[in-house]
Design an enzyme around this catalytic site. Structure first.
Site, PDB file in Angstrom:
ATOM      1  N   ASP A 119       5.630  -1.945   5.996  1.00  0.00           N
ATOM      2  CA  ASP A 119       4.679  -1.387   5.037  1.00  0.00           C
ATOM      3  C   ASP A 119       5.267  -0.059   4.573  1.00  0.00           C
ATOM      4  OD1 ASP A 119       2.547  -0.555   3.528  1.00  0.00           O
ATOM      5  OD2 ASP A 119       1.114  -0.503   5.180  1.00  0.00           O
TER       6      ASP A 119
ATOM      7  N   CYS B 208       3.003  -1.418  -2.001  1.00  0.00           N
ATOM      8  CA  CYS B 208       2.055  -0.754  -2.892  1.00  0.00           C
ATOM      9  C   CYS B 208       2.736  -0.378  -4.203  1.00  0.00           C
ATOM     10  CB  CYS B 208       1.439   0.478  -2.219  1.00  0.00           C
ATOM     11  SG  CYS B 208       2.643   1.716  -1.748  1.00  0.00           S
TER      12      CYS B 208
END
Length: 121
Positions: free
Chosen positions: A50, A77
């Protein structure tokens, strides 16, 4: 687990301290940039990343494309960094993108999380 931020490392320490000893014994935390500790992923069946909006450290994506785990789960993201990293991860033909799912975790914002699941070929 790998983390570079001192504040996040402290949070990990607090969270891990609340686990029962048997579960805590299964977890190790390796501080520092992911690219510098990329060998921690060696021999792993599953690797989960992540990264920040900038994407994976180039050294890590190169390592994973050369020595792919059975499954690599990438939580992104940033679409541009996901596209760039996907090209690096699949360049050697040892990993392929098996699934891609978008999540609207922050409704009414421009932020969308994408989970990409790569599989060893």
């Amino acid at each position: 687990m790998n983390e570079v931020s001192p504040h996040s490392l402290h949070g990990l320490e607090l969270g891990l301290a609340r686990l029962d000893p048997a579960d805590r014994a299964k977890i190790s935390v390796i501080p520092g940039p992911a690219g510098a500790v990329r060998e921690a992923a060696s021999d792993a069946q599953v690797v989960i990343a992540d990264p920040p909006r900038k994407g994976l450290d180039p050294e890590l994506s190169e390592y994973l494309s050369e020595y792919p785990p059975e499954r690599f789960v990438y939580v992104s993201c940033g679409l541009e960094s996901l596209l760039r990293d996907t090209a690096r991860l699949t360049a050697r033909g040892r990993l392929r993108l098996g699934a891609l799912t978008a999540f609207n975790l922050l409704p009414f914002t421009e932020h969308v999380e994408t989970v990409a699941c790569f599989e060893r070929v």
